[in-house]
Write a protein that holds these residues in place. Structure first.
Motif, PDB file in Angstrom:
ATOM      1  N   ASP A  32     -25.934  16.140  35.556  1.00  0.00           N
ATOM      2  CA  ASP A  32     -26.593  17.313  34.998  1.00  0.00           C
ATOM      3  C   ASP A  32     -27.704  16.891  34.049  1.00  0.00           C
ATOM      4  N   MET A  33     -28.563  17.839  33.729  1.00  0.00           N
ATOM      5  CA  MET A  33     -29.614  17.608  32.745  1.00  0.00           C
ATOM      6  C   MET A  33     -28.956  17.161  31.445  1.00  0.00           C
ATOM      7  N   GLY A  34     -29.439  16.075  30.860  1.00  0.00           N
ATOM      8  CA  GLY A  34     -28.901  15.585  29.602  1.00  0.00           C
ATOM      9  C   GLY A  34     -27.671  14.702  29.730  1.00  0.00           C
ATOM     10  N   ALA A  35     -27.270  14.383  30.950  1.00  0.00           N
ATOM     11  CA  ALA A  35     -26.069  13.556  31.155  1.00  0.00           C
ATOM     12  C   ALA A  35     -26.286  12.102  30.751  1.00  0.00           C
ATOM     13  N   GLY A  36     -27.539  11.655  30.776  1.00  0.00           N
ATOM     14  CA  GLY A  36     -27.829  10.273  30.403  1.00  0.00           C
ATOM     15  C   GLY A  36     -28.418   9.436  31.520  1.00  0.00           C
ATOM     16  N   LYS A  37     -28.983  10.076  32.534  1.00  0.00           N
ATOM     17  CA  LYS A  37     -29.566   9.340  33.656  1.00  0.00           C
ATOM     18  C   LYS A  37     -30.715   8.442  33.196  1.00  0.00           C
ATOM     19  N   THR A  38     -31.670   9.023  32.486  1.00  0.00           N
ATOM     20  CA  THR A  38     -32.828   8.242  32.043  1.00  0.00           C
ATOM     21  C   THR A  38     -32.412   7.178  31.033  1.00  0.00           C
ATOM     22  N   THR A  39     -31.483   7.498  30.158  1.00  0.00           N
ATOM     23  CA  THR A  39     -30.985   6.518  29.187  1.00  0.00           C
ATOM     24  C   THR A  39     -30.332   5.345  29.917  1.00  0.00           C
ATOM     25  N   THR A  40     -29.548   5.650  30.942  1.00  0.00           N
ATOM     26  CA  THR A  40     -28.899   4.597  31.728  1.00  0.00           C
ATOM     27  C   THR A  40     -29.932   3.750  32.449  1.00  0.00           C
ATOM     28  N   ILE A  41     -30.922   4.398  33.055  1.00  0.00           N
ATOM     29  CA  ILE A  41     -31.974   3.668  33.758  1.00  0.00           C
ATOM     30  C   ILE A  41     -32.738   2.772  32.793  1.00  0.00           C
ATOM     31  N   SER A  42     -33.055   3.283  31.622  1.00  0.00           N
ATOM     32  CA  SER A  42     -33.765   2.487  30.616  1.00  0.00           C
ATOM     33  C   SER A  42     -32.953   1.250  30.226  1.00  0.00           C
ATOM     34  N   ALA A  43     -31.660   1.436  30.000  1.00  0.00           N
ATOM     35  CA  ALA A  43     -30.793   0.313  29.617  1.00  0.00           C
ATOM     36  C   ALA A  43     -30.638  -0.683  30.766  1.00  0.00           C
ATOM     37  N   LEU A  44     -30.539  -0.183  31.993  1.00  0.00           N
ATOM     38  CA  LEU A  44     -30.472  -1.086  33.157  1.00  0.00           C
ATOM     39  C   LEU A  44     -31.753  -1.900  33.282  1.00  0.00           C
ATOM     40  N   CYS A  45     -32.894  -1.230  33.127  1.00  0.00           N
ATOM     41  CA  CYS A  45     -34.176  -1.935  33.229  1.00  0.00           C
ATOM     42  C   CYS A  45     -34.279  -3.033  32.165  1.00  0.00           C
ATOM     43  N   GLU A  46     -33.808  -2.738  30.971  1.00  0.00           N
ATOM     44  CA  GLU A  46     -33.804  -3.751  29.914  1.00  0.00           C
ATOM     45  C   GLU A  46     -32.923  -4.932  30.321  1.00  0.00           C
TER      46      GLU A  46
END
Length: 137
Positions: A32-46
């Motif tokens: 869902d919106m706000g679940a943390g998809k982009t945050t997870t992707i950012s951390a994976l990319c790091e």
């Protein structure tokens, strides 16, 4: 496989574990919106060695990141797509079949365009706890 994160910080600390498990190719992120998809992707990319800021490509549809070892990672956000034709017009298949990591937010917007083989990361939130389900190809 299933993991839990009690905070966004926990989610960031979990990323190196997930990064080791996720193979190259298309990776679908559902939640869902706000679940943390982009945050997870950012951390994976790091964890994979991306040093530039990772932001959701909501308006550009795709962002390209380079890792320290020269790997290219593509990050898609299909939330604003009106129909699958918009993804076809942008040449999604050139990205998906490039052999690079393709991290896809809102894959449900392009159901008939998804490859047969992909990794799925499903994030759900209940009582502030994120459950991350990982399904490998």
């Amino acid at each position: 496989m299933q993991f839990e994160a009690k905070s966004l910080e926990d989610l960031k600390q979990l990323a190196p574990v997930l990064a080791e498990l996720i193979p190259k190719g298309v990776v679908l992120f559902q939640g869902d919106m706000g679940a943390g998809k982009t945050t997870t992707i950012s951390a994976l990319c790091e964890a994979w060695g991306v040093v530039t800021p990772v932001q959701s490509p909501t308006f550009s549809l795709v962002n390209e990141y380079e890792t320290l070892n020269g790997e290219t990672i593509f990050h898609f956000d299909f939330y604003r797509l009106e129909d699958e034709e918009e993804a076809m017009d942008m040449g999604y298949e050139d990205y998906f079949w490039s052999g690079n990591r393709c991290l896809v937010e809102w894959p449900e917007k392009i159901p008939t365009l998804l490859p047969k083989t992909f990794t799925l990361v499903r994030i759900s939130v209940s009582d502030g706890i994120r459950t991350i389900q990982l399904r490998l190809p």
